[in-house]
Enzyme design. Sequence first.
Site, PDB file in Angstrom:
ATOM      1  N   HIS A  38       0.681  -1.007  -0.293  1.00 31.00           N
ATOM      2  CA  HIS A  38       0.161   0.205   0.073  1.00 31.00           C
ATOM      3  C   HIS A  38       0.733   1.420  -0.050  1.00 31.00           C
ATOM      4  CE1 HIS A  38      -4.254  -1.271   0.772  1.00 31.00           C
ATOM      5  NE2 HIS A  38      -3.706  -2.291   0.645  1.00 31.00           N
ATOM      6  N   GLY A  81       4.906   6.421  -4.339  1.00 27.71           N
ATOM      7  CA  GLY A  81       6.003   5.166  -4.314  1.00 27.71           C
ATOM      8  C   GLY A  81       6.503   4.888  -3.095  1.00 27.71           C
TER       9      GLY A  81
END
Length: 326
Positions: A67, A73
């Site tokens: 997640h 990123g």
Amino acid sequence: MVASEIAALFFLCNVLLIGSLVQSQGLQRGFYDSICPDAEDIVRSSVEKYYNNDATIAPGLLRLHFHDCFVQGCDASVLISGSSSERTAPQNFGLRGFEVIDDAKSQLEATCPGVVSCADILALAARDSVDLTGGPSWPVPLGRRDGRISSASDAKALPSPADPVSVQRQKFAAQGLTDHDLVTLVGAHTIGQTDCALFRYRMYNFTTTGNADPSISPSFLPQLRSLCPPNGDPSRRVALDRDGAGSFDAAFFKNVRDGNAVLESDQRLWGDDATQGVVQKYAGNVRGLFGLRFAYEFPKAMVSLGSVGVKTGGQGEIRRKCSRIN
């Protein structure tokens, strides 16, 4: 060739392949060897401590890293607290493992202050979680720095349990990940769990027809309904792997092939020509063979995931506390 020799050969091949995957990302193996040589051992000890108390923390840590990487990123932005931070988004409901990362970070700050990023701790903890559940291990390329932005609205980039393959494909492609990566990474569900609330509609009112999802195996449907009755606890946890919950193996893909996947998004992988081919490769026919193949591919996919949108060099920061920016 004995089993131990085969395992050693696979590990060596992964080391070589992983090295080539990350050369252009600014990450490197052994990044902390000279500046904080105990970094990986400290993270491992924290993960082991919590895992020995509650083995379900392993899929929690793996999901936490996933997640994180899909939003801004792999920069530990999911760890930042705040009223509108990523971790408050509906897509991040049920995320676990924050205390493990905080524990490792506090030890690392006492040993090597201002050196090891929270993003790298997350990547290492995900690897150690897989290893502890009987899955493969791999050298984790390191050198990530922590991000300073965390917004709940950005969490829409995350895949949903109800996403068709077309949407899953778009979301993975946006991160530079292929169909092969998609199926391989979803294989992490072999140790995962989910809430009844996220798949109950498949059993009782699929597409508002009042019927069950026809892709669910008739032999599996009664089992699912017994676990999640119509008026039962929506937060009850159910294993995503019917055959081997808690053990990291390729049996999950056989379940997808046979209509025994719990989540709709997982089952849909069998209905798409491209993803079906990858599922079939892992499901295989001989358990001893397909297990090794998945164990070989999963580390590569995890390194690809862990390289998404990384901040290195002078980008970002090294947070002193993972839950807030400096």
